[in-house]
Design a protein around this motif. Structure first.
Motif, short mmCIF file in Angstrom:
data_model
loop_
_atom_site.label_atom_id
_atom_site.label_comp_id
_atom_site.label_asym_id
_atom_site.label_seq_id
_atom_site.Cartn_x
_atom_site.Cartn_y
_atom_site.Cartn_z
N THR A 393 0.48 -1.12 0.02
CA THR A 393 0.08 0.01 -0.38
C THR A 393 0.81 1.01 -0.35
OG1 THR A 393 -1.29 -0.97 0.96
CG2 THR A 393 -1.68 1.12 1.23
N ASP A 394 2.15 1.12 0.50
CA ASP A 394 2.65 2.51 0.82
C ASP A 394 3.52 2.39 -0.27
OD1 ASP A 394 4.92 3.83 2.38
OD2 ASP A 394 5.85 2.57 0.94
N THR A 395 4.27 1.68 -0.76
CA THR A 395 4.98 1.37 -2.18
C THR A 395 3.40 1.90 -3.78
OG1 THR A 395 5.86 -0.18 -1.23
CG2 THR A 395 5.78 0.77 -4.00
N VAL A 396 2.06 1.57 -2.89
CA VAL A 396 1.95 1.77 -4.38
C VAL A 396 1.43 3.68 -4.83
CG1 VAL A 396 -0.54 1.97 -5.79
CG2 VAL A 396 0.89 -0.65 -4.81
N HIS A 397 1.44 4.16 -3.43
CA HIS A 397 0.02 5.09 -3.44
C HIS A 397 1.75 6.32 -2.96
CE1 HIS A 397 -2.97 3.78 -0.43
NE2 HIS A 397 -3.60 3.45 -1.92
N ALA A 398 2.80 5.88 -3.09
CA ALA A 398 3.90 6.65 -3.80
C ALA A 398 4.04 6.98 -4.79
CB ALA A 398 5.12 6.10 -2.94
N ARG A 399 3.24 6.08 -5.31
CA ARG A 399 3.23 6.53 -7.08
C ARG A 399 1.95 7.14 -7.42
NH1 ARG A 399 3.17 1.96 -12.16
NH2 ARG A 399 3.49 3.67 -13.76
N PHE A 400 0.58 6.88 -7.04
CA PHE A 400 -0.50 6.69 -7.17
C PHE A 400 -1.22 7.10 -6.41
CE2 PHE A 400 0.11 4.63 -11.21
CZ PHE A 400 0.63 5.73 -11.94
N PRO A 401 -1.00 8.43 -4.53
CA PRO A 401 -2.02 7.96 -3.81
C PRO A 401 -2.96 8.25 -3.56
CG PRO A 401 -0.72 10.36 -4.59
CD PRO A 401 -0.11 9.33 -5.38
N GLY A 402 -3.75 7.57 -2.68
CA GLY A 402 -4.69 7.10 -3.16
C GLY A 402 -5.62 5.78 -3.14
N VAL A 403 -4.77 5.78 -4.29
CA VAL A 403 -5.56 3.87 -5.17
C VAL A 403 -5.95 3.58 -4.08
CG1 VAL A 403 -3.28 2.70 -5.94
CG2 VAL A 403 -5.41 3.15 -7.62
N GLU A 404 -6.57 2.71 -4.56
CA GLU A 404 -7.59 1.48 -3.86
C GLU A 404 -6.77 0.31 -3.98
OE1 GLU A 404 -11.94 0.34 -2.64
OE2 GLU A 404 -11.86 0.78 -4.16
N ILE A 405 -6.08 -0.70 -2.83
CA ILE A 405 -5.97 -1.39 -2.46
C ILE A 405 -6.78 -2.75 -2.55
CG2 ILE A 405 -3.71 -3.09 -2.06
CD1 ILE A 405 -3.24 -0.45 -3.03
N ALA A 406 -6.91 -3.72 -2.43
CA ALA A 406 -7.69 -4.31 -2.06
C ALA A 406 -7.40 -6.49 -2.71
CB ALA A 406 -9.68 -4.76 -3.66
N PHE A 433 0.71 -1.45 -13.93
CA PHE A 433 -0.47 -1.12 -13.78
C PHE A 433 0.19 -0.86 -15.37
CE2 PHE A 433 -0.46 0.00 -9.71
CZ PHE A 433 -1.10 0.89 -9.27
N THR A 434 -1.64 -1.34 -15.91
CA THR A 434 -2.18 -1.69 -17.42
C THR A 434 -3.96 -1.90 -17.33
OG1 THR A 434 -2.24 -4.43 -17.12
CG2 THR A 434 0.12 -2.78 -18.08
N GLU A 452 6.14 1.15 -16.96
CA GLU A 452 6.53 0.03 -16.17
C GLU A 452 8.09 -0.43 -15.52
OE1 GLU A 452 3.84 0.27 -14.35
OE2 GLU A 452 3.36 1.50 -16.25
N VAL A 453 8.90 -0.25 -16.91
CA VAL A 453 10.66 -0.81 -16.04
C VAL A 453 10.68 0.29 -15.09
CG1 VAL A 453 12.04 -1.06 -16.55
CG2 VAL A 453 10.58 -1.34 -18.51
N GLY A 454 10.80 1.01 -15.29
CA GLY A 454 11.27 2.02 -13.88
C GLY A 454 10.10 2.21 -12.56
N ALA A 455 9.12 2.27 -13.03
CA ALA A 455 8.05 1.81 -11.90
C ALA A 455 8.13 0.66 -10.62
CB ALA A 455 7.16 2.21 -12.50
N GLY A 456 8.24 -0.34 -11.36
CA GLY A 456 9.14 -2.00 -11.31
C GLY A 456 10.25 -1.59 -10.39
#
Length: 469
Positions: A393-406, A433-434, A452-456
């Motif tokens: 969650t912390d890592t995803v939100h660092a890129r996309f703040p607030g996106v839902e995690i499920a 993310f695709t 997504e290479v750099g994002a990964g």
């Protein structure tokens, strides 16, 4: 029917859509460096050029290439193992930590599905960047993710990072086919705190706007099983037809299988997944997902979801005819006819019970039903760990703040099923993310957004730093 899940108390909070904050202070965000991206792209270019298709004997060559990169990055030769299995191979690399706790496993695979140059717009085994995408067999499934894992461990070693526990990278060599290398890895490596699989889960972008919609952590997957249904008859001369024609009888059996729908099911993971996905899916399908998540006895909602091939597997066991075989000569009555029925079985449902159901549906005592090898692996769902959820969650939100995690369940199968079966909780956490149906994995002109290479690289560096600090 066995109880499908043994979820921790946190699941009750997360079941309505996993939007969480990190439980502990996150490590400083380290911007991905140009050096790492350049190395990863060079490594990916080489990896795509190696046609690691079944029968090509090329997986060991790619494993050797990765081994050389690890040695150049400061890993001891004794910590790098290539395990031959037939014409392919598995690979295990240990990043040694201080020994506080069991290891963490990282999982992926080096093999790819076959691709014919004549069918593709571009050479499938040449990495091509065009219009913001990387094209080539394995860009999406999953050489990019494998390369990112390799480069991330090399980067951490270069930075002098010592993890609190060992990190073990496990790369299989026939995930797309026999999974013999996966079974071998699971035999040798089954004493981990948990496993993170880069070949499952991941983020979804809105098809129209390209904005992030939801990120799913794969915590369960369906059981894969192939059933062969065979009918026989004495045969005879084709000029003397009889009612006991094995092909005609098989046709009736296939119609019965095709007309049967297994009952709708739900569990905590699929409930949360449908709730989150439904909120971002327009029209009747999204409404049906939301209704079904709240009321799984809603037959109309189940029917709407089941009518969509992409989502029917989220609420039902599915069985579908995939291959036919019958007869032995053009001018003879068939002595046998058979069909392969491929089933993706909902967690908590046994293979034996599905076989029993097919027997009832077929309603033909003369038909034989056999389970094809290798033996199906009934994969239990993994408990939702707060530390894994917090780090992702912390890592995803660092890129996309607030996106839902499920949490999510894969309708297909991955290497995780063997590790789950061996008692290792496993979580699919693909960094990418695709858009839905945009990567063409397993299909023609496979591609992945170049971003997504750099994002990964950012994703895995941050996740591993947080989980092993």
């Amino acid at each position: 029917m066995k109880a499908a899940f043994a979820l921790r108390p946190l699941a009750a909070v997360l079941a309505l859509g996993l939007t969480t904050t990190t439980a502990t202070a996150a490590p400083p965000h380290v911007p991905m460096q140009t050096r790492e991206l350049g190395e990863a792209m060079a490594m990916l270019r080489h990896a795509i050029s190696v046609p690691t298709v079944k029968g090509n004997h090329q997986v060991p060559a790619l494993a050797a290439y990765f081994a050389d990169k690890f040695k150049e990055g400061g890993f001891a030769a004794d910590d790098i193992q290539i395990i031959p299995v037939g014409e392919t191979a598995a690979m295990a690399v240990r990043y040694r930590g201080t020994g506080h706790g069991k290891p963490i496993y990282l999982s992926g695979h080096m093999d790819v599905v076959a691709a014919k140059r004549a069918d593709w717009t571009r050479d499938p085994f040449t990495l091509i960047q065009e219009n913001g995408y990387l094209y080539g067999r394995g860009t999406a499934d999953m050489k990019t993710a494998a390369v990112v894992l390799v480069e991330t461990l090399i980067r951490l070693k270069r930075e002098g990072f010592t993890p609190s526990r060992d990190i073990v990278l496990l790369l299989s060599g026939d995930e797309e086919t026999d999974m013999a290398t996966t079974r071998e890895l699971a035999k040798r490596y089954h004493d981990a705190e948990f496993l993170l699989n880069a070949d499952a889960g991941g983020g979804t972008l809105d098809p129209a706007s390209g904005k992030p919609v939801v990120y799913q952590i794969q915590a369960a997957e369906k059981t894969y099983a192939d059933f062969r249904i065979t009918l026989t008859s004495p045969g005879g001369h084709s000029s003397e037809p009889t009612a006991d024609n094995a092909i005609y009888r098989l046709a009736k059996v296939i119609d019965r299988v095709g007309g049967y729908a297994f009952p709708p099911m739900i569990n905590d993971i699929t409930r949360a997944s449908l709730h989150a996905t439904g909120a971002h899916t327009p029209g009747p399908l999204g409404e049906a997902m939301t209704r079904y998540a709240a009321h799984p006895d809603d037959a109309a909602a189940a029917a709407t979801i089941s009518a969509d091939p992409a989502y029917v597997g989220q609420i039902r066991t599915t069985c579908v005819a995939t291959m036919l075989d019958g007869g032995h000569a053009l001018n003879a009555l068939p002595q046998s006819a058979s069909v392969n029925v491929n089933c993706r079985i909902f967690p908590g449902t046994s293979v034996a019970s599905v076989r029993d159901t097919l027997t009832k549906v077929i309603d033909d005592p003369s038909a034989s039903i056999t389970v094809l090898p290798p033996p199906p692996v009934e994969s239990p769902a993994s408990p939702l760990r707060p530390d894994v959820i917090a780090a992702v969650t912390d890592t995803v939100h660092a890129r996309f703040p607030g996106v839902e995690i499920a949490p999510g369940m894969s309708a297909g199968a991955s290497d995780s099923m063997y590790f789950r079966n061996a008692g290792v909780p496993s979580y699919g956490v693909d960094a990418a993310f695709t858009k839905p149906d945009d990567t063409f994995a397993h299909g023609l002109n496979e591609k992945l957004p170049a971003s997504e290479v750099g994002a990964g690289l950012e994703f895995w560096h941050r996740v591993l730093m947080q989980l092993t600090k």
